[in-house]
Write a protein that holds these residues in place. Structure first.
Motif, PDB file in Angstrom:
ATOM      1  N   GLU A  32       1.014  -1.398  -0.104  1.00  0.00           N
ATOM      2  CA  GLU A  32       0.063   0.021  -0.059  1.00  0.00           C
ATOM      3  C   GLU A  32       0.895   1.198   0.049  1.00  0.00           C
ATOM      4  OE1 GLU A  32      -3.185   2.030  -0.896  1.00  0.00           O
ATOM      5  OE2 GLU A  32      -3.243  -0.257  -0.575  1.00  0.00           O
ATOM      6  N   LYS A  33       1.806   1.315   0.764  1.00  0.00           N
ATOM      7  CA  LYS A  33       2.808   2.512   0.852  1.00  0.00           C
ATOM      8  C   LYS A  33       3.673   2.691  -0.652  1.00  0.00           C
ATOM      9  CE  LYS A  33       2.081   4.283   4.704  1.00  0.00           C
ATOM     10  NZ  LYS A  33       1.539   5.781   4.794  1.00  0.00           N
ATOM     11  N   LYS A  34       3.892   1.542  -1.133  1.00  0.00           N
ATOM     12  CA  LYS A  34       4.571   1.621  -2.289  1.00  0.00           C
ATOM     13  C   LYS A  34       3.687   2.009  -3.410  1.00  0.00           C
ATOM     14  CE  LYS A  34       7.572  -2.412  -1.790  1.00  0.00           C
ATOM     15  NZ  LYS A  34       8.169  -3.783  -2.340  1.00  0.00           N
ATOM     16  N   LYS A  35       2.248   1.690  -3.301  1.00  0.00           N
ATOM     17  CA  LYS A  35       1.499   2.291  -4.229  1.00  0.00           C
ATOM     18  C   LYS A  35       1.153   3.716  -4.232  1.00  0.00           C
ATOM     19  CE  LYS A  35      -1.491  -1.922  -5.117  1.00  0.00           C
ATOM     20  NZ  LYS A  35      -2.686  -2.372  -4.755  1.00  0.00           N
ATOM     21  N   GLU A  36       1.181   4.206  -2.841  1.00  0.00           N
ATOM     22  CA  GLU A  36       0.859   5.588  -2.451  1.00  0.00           C
ATOM     23  C   GLU A  36       2.334   6.555  -3.022  1.00  0.00           C
ATOM     24  OE1 GLU A  36      -0.597   7.315   1.244  1.00  0.00           O
ATOM     25  OE2 GLU A  36      -0.178   5.273   2.027  1.00  0.00           O
ATOM     26  N   ALA A  37       3.349   5.863  -2.837  1.00  0.00           N
ATOM     27  CA  ALA A  37       4.476   6.486  -3.450  1.00  0.00           C
ATOM     28  C   ALA A  37       4.771   6.533  -4.590  1.00  0.00           C
ATOM     29  CB  ALA A  37       6.138   5.888  -2.993  1.00  0.00           C
ATOM     30  N   MET A  38       4.411   5.601  -5.504  1.00  0.00           N
ATOM     31  CA  MET A  38       4.012   5.614  -6.997  1.00  0.00           C
ATOM     32  C   MET A  38       3.192   6.761  -7.540  1.00  0.00           C
ATOM     33  SD  MET A  38       5.366   4.842  -9.861  1.00  0.00           S
ATOM     34  CE  MET A  38       6.303   3.530  -9.312  1.00  0.00           C
ATOM     35  N   ARG A  39       2.101   6.854  -6.920  1.00  0.00           N
ATOM     36  CA  ARG A  39       1.056   7.928  -6.887  1.00  0.00           C
ATOM     37  C   ARG A  39       1.591   9.184  -6.840  1.00  0.00           C
ATOM     38  NH1 ARG A  39      -1.341  10.729  -3.670  1.00  0.00           N
ATOM     39  NH2 ARG A  39      -1.002   9.540  -2.108  1.00  0.00           N
ATOM     40  N   CYS A  40       2.284   9.270  -5.789  1.00  0.00           N
ATOM     41  CA  CYS A  40       3.055  10.700  -5.539  1.00  0.00           C
ATOM     42  C   CYS A  40       4.087  11.108  -6.730  1.00  0.00           C
ATOM     43  CB  CYS A  40       3.771  10.977  -4.202  1.00  0.00           C
ATOM     44  SG  CYS A  40       2.595  10.969  -2.935  1.00  0.00           S
ATOM     45  N   LEU A  41       4.857  10.118  -6.974  1.00  0.00           N
ATOM     46  CA  LEU A  41       5.692  10.401  -8.117  1.00  0.00           C
ATOM     47  C   LEU A  41       4.976  10.546  -9.503  1.00  0.00           C
ATOM     48  CD1 LEU A  41       8.493  10.264  -9.207  1.00  0.00           C
ATOM     49  CD2 LEU A  41       8.413   7.788  -9.439  1.00  0.00           C
ATOM     50  N   LEU A  42       3.887   9.858  -9.836  1.00  0.00           N
ATOM     51  CA  LEU A  42       3.232  10.006 -11.042  1.00  0.00           C
ATOM     52  C   LEU A  42       2.372  11.554 -11.177  1.00  0.00           C
ATOM     53  CD1 LEU A  42       1.615   6.521 -11.820  1.00  0.00           C
ATOM     54  CD2 LEU A  42       3.570   7.748 -12.828  1.00  0.00           C
ATOM     55  N   THR A  43       2.087  12.069  -9.846  1.00  0.00           N
ATOM     56  CA  THR A  43       1.505  13.320  -9.526  1.00  0.00           C
ATOM     57  C   THR A  43       2.538  14.407  -9.982  1.00  0.00           C
ATOM     58  OG1 THR A  43      -0.279  12.483  -8.237  1.00  0.00           O
ATOM     59  CG2 THR A  43       0.219  14.781  -8.020  1.00  0.00           C
ATOM     60  N   VAL A  44       3.887  14.084  -9.315  1.00  0.00           N
ATOM     61  CA  VAL A  44       4.688  15.196  -9.819  1.00  0.00           C
ATOM     62  C   VAL A  44       5.231  15.152 -10.993  1.00  0.00           C
ATOM     63  CG1 VAL A  44       7.284  15.704  -9.260  1.00  0.00           C
ATOM     64  CG2 VAL A  44       5.778  15.060  -7.116  1.00  0.00           C
ATOM     65  N   LEU A  59       8.967  13.080   0.152  1.00  0.00           N
ATOM     66  CA  LEU A  59       7.386  12.509   0.539  1.00  0.00           C
ATOM     67  C   LEU A  59       7.073  12.772   1.896  1.00  0.00           C
ATOM     68  CD1 LEU A  59       7.790   9.172  -1.512  1.00  0.00           C
ATOM     69  CD2 LEU A  59       6.570  11.398  -2.094  1.00  0.00           C
ATOM     70  N   TYR A  60       6.044  13.176   2.327  1.00  0.00           N
ATOM     71  CA  TYR A  60       5.856  13.597   3.815  1.00  0.00           C
ATOM     72  C   TYR A  60       4.397  13.322   3.977  1.00  0.00           C
ATOM     73  CZ  TYR A  60       3.024  17.688   2.038  1.00  0.00           C
ATOM     74  OH  TYR A  60       2.232  18.323   1.276  1.00  0.00           O
ATOM     75  N   THR A  61       3.992  12.923   5.214  1.00  0.00           N
ATOM     76  CA  THR A  61       2.628  12.789   5.556  1.00  0.00           C
ATOM     77  C   THR A  61       1.854  14.066   6.115  1.00  0.00           C
ATOM     78  OG1 THR A  61       3.295  12.106   7.585  1.00  0.00           O
ATOM     79  CG2 THR A  61       3.089  10.347   5.915  1.00  0.00           C
ATOM     80  N   THR A  62       0.481  13.794   5.703  1.00  0.00           N
ATOM     81  CA  THR A  62      -0.356  14.941   6.162  1.00  0.00           C
ATOM     82  C   THR A  62      -1.643  14.124   6.582  1.00  0.00           C
ATOM     83  OG1 THR A  62      -1.446  17.174   5.662  1.00  0.00           O
ATOM     84  CG2 THR A  62      -1.071  15.572   4.030  1.00  0.00           C
ATOM     85  N   THR A  63      -2.433  14.957   7.391  1.00  0.00           N
ATOM     86  CA  THR A  63      -3.681  14.222   7.837  1.00  0.00           C
ATOM     87  C   THR A  63      -4.969  15.019   7.337  1.00  0.00           C
ATOM     88  OG1 THR A  63      -3.953  15.424   9.733  1.00  0.00           O
ATOM     89  CG2 THR A  63      -2.989  13.376  10.124  1.00  0.00           C
ATOM     90  N   SER A  64      -5.914  14.413   6.693  1.00  0.00           N
ATOM     91  CA  SER A  64      -7.006  15.069   6.218  1.00  0.00           C
ATOM     92  C   SER A  64      -8.287  14.139   6.867  1.00  0.00           C
ATOM     93  CB  SER A  64      -7.080  14.617   4.571  1.00  0.00           C
ATOM     94  OG  SER A  64      -8.024  15.079   3.931  1.00  0.00           O
ATOM     95  N   LEU A  65      -9.385  15.134   6.872  1.00  0.00           N
ATOM     96  CA  LEU A  65     -10.689  14.518   7.131  1.00  0.00           C
ATOM     97  C   LEU A  65     -11.517  14.027   6.084  1.00  0.00           C
ATOM     98  CD1 LEU A  65     -12.454  14.446   9.710  1.00  0.00           C
ATOM     99  CD2 LEU A  65     -13.515  16.738   8.994  1.00  0.00           C
ATOM    100  N   LYS A  66     -11.785  12.734   6.209  1.00  0.00           N
ATOM    101  CA  LYS A  66     -12.681  12.048   5.287  1.00  0.00           C
ATOM    102  C   LYS A  66     -13.801  11.121   5.675  1.00  0.00           C
ATOM    103  CE  LYS A  66     -12.134   9.022   0.999  1.00  0.00           C
ATOM    104  NZ  LYS A  66     -11.378   8.371   0.349  1.00  0.00           N
ATOM    105  N   THR A  75      -4.380   9.521   7.080  1.00  0.00           N
ATOM    106  CA  THR A  75      -3.077   9.965   7.089  1.00  0.00           C
ATOM    107  C   THR A  75      -2.814   9.716   5.441  1.00  0.00           C
ATOM    108  OG1 THR A  75      -2.319   9.495   9.058  1.00  0.00           O
ATOM    109  CG2 THR A  75      -0.651   9.668   7.476  1.00  0.00           C
ATOM    110  N   LEU A  76      -2.270  10.794   4.872  1.00  0.00           N
ATOM    111  CA  LEU A  76      -1.965  10.607   3.367  1.00  0.00           C
ATOM    112  C   LEU A  76      -0.538  10.967   2.771  1.00  0.00           C
ATOM    113  CD1 LEU A  76      -4.830  12.978   2.086  1.00  0.00           C
ATOM    114  CD2 LEU A  76      -4.591  10.433   1.993  1.00  0.00           C
TER     115      LEU A  76
END
Length: 187
Positions: free
Chosen positions: A72-84, A109-116, A122-123
Motif C-alpha cells: 500500500e505504501k509503495k502504491k502511495e509513493a508511486m501515486r505521488c511520483l506520477l502526480t509530480v 514524500l511527507y505525511t499529512t492528515t485529512s478529514l474524510k 493519513t496521506l
C-alpha cells in the motif's frame, strides 16, 4: 560554457525564490497546488545569499527503502511520483516552465492528515525542492521536446525522422496535426 553561465545564477538565491513563486503559481493554476508542495518562502529572511523556506518533515525519494515498505505504501509513493510527473509536465508543456533539477533527491514524500467521512486519514504527499535550476522554454523548444516524448513513447521510425529532420513542410503539418489530436492521427 553552460556551467560558467549558470553557476553565478545558482548563487543568487533571489532567482531561486522567484522560481519557487512562479512554480507555486503555475501549480495552483493547473490544479496541483494542493497536491504537490512547493515549500513556502519566508521572504523577510531571504536575500541574495540566504534562502529560508518552511521545513518539510519527510523522506526524499532517493532515501526511501522500498524493500521495507508495504504494498500500500509503495502504491502511495508511486501515486505521488506520477502526480509530480504530471505537475512538471503541465508546467512544462502548458506554461513553458521547467524545473531542470527534478531528481529523486529533490522530491520529498511527507505525511499529512485529512478529514474524510468524519475520520482523520493519513496521506502521503510529494514536495518538490531545489528550484535553483529552472528555465523558460520557447515554443520551438517545446515542439521539439513534444516530438521527442512522442518518439520515446511510440518508438516510431516516422517520429524519429520528423524529430531529426524538418525538411518537409508536409511532414511538419502532419506532425502538428498528430500533436493536436493527442496522437490519434494516422500518418
Amino acid at each position: 560554457d553552460e556551467f560558467d553561465n549558470n553557476f553565478p545564477r545558482e548563487l543568487d538565491l533571489r532567482i531561486e525564490a522567484q522560481n519557487m513563486r512562479t512554480a507555486s503559481a503555475i501549480f495552483n493554476k493547473r490544479g496541483f497546488g494542493h497536491i504537490v508542495l512547493v515549500p513556502q518562502l519566508l521572504p523577510e529572511l531571504c536575500s541574495r545569499s540566504v534562502l529560508v523556506t518552511q521545513f518539510i518533515h519527510g523522506t526524499t525519494l532517493s532515501d526511501l527503502n522500498f524493500n521495507l515498505m508495504t504494498i500500500e505504501k509503495k502504491k502511495e509513493a508511486m501515486r505521488c511520483l506520477l502526480t509530480v510527473i504530471d505537475a512538471i509536465g503541465a508546467s512544462l508543456f502548458l506554461d513553458g516552465f521547467l524545473h531542470a533539477d527534478s531528481h529523486a533527491g529533490n522530491l520529498i514524500l511527507y505525511t499529512t492528515t485529512s478529514l474524510k467521512n468524519e475520520e482523520d486519514i493519513t496521506l502521503l504527499r510529494p514536495a518538490l525542492i531545489d528550484w535553483g535550476q529552472c528555465a523558460r522554454l520557447e515554443a520551438t523548444d517545446l515542439r521539439f521536446l513534444a516530438r521527442l516524448v512522442l518518439l520515446l513513447q511510440t518508438h516510431s521510425p516516422t517520429f524519429l525522422t520528423m524529430a531529426l529532420t524538418e525538411h518537409s513542410t508536409g511532414e511538419k503539418k502532419k506532425f502538428e496535426q498528430l500533436l493536436l489530436s493527442g496522437g490519434r492521427f494516422s500518418l
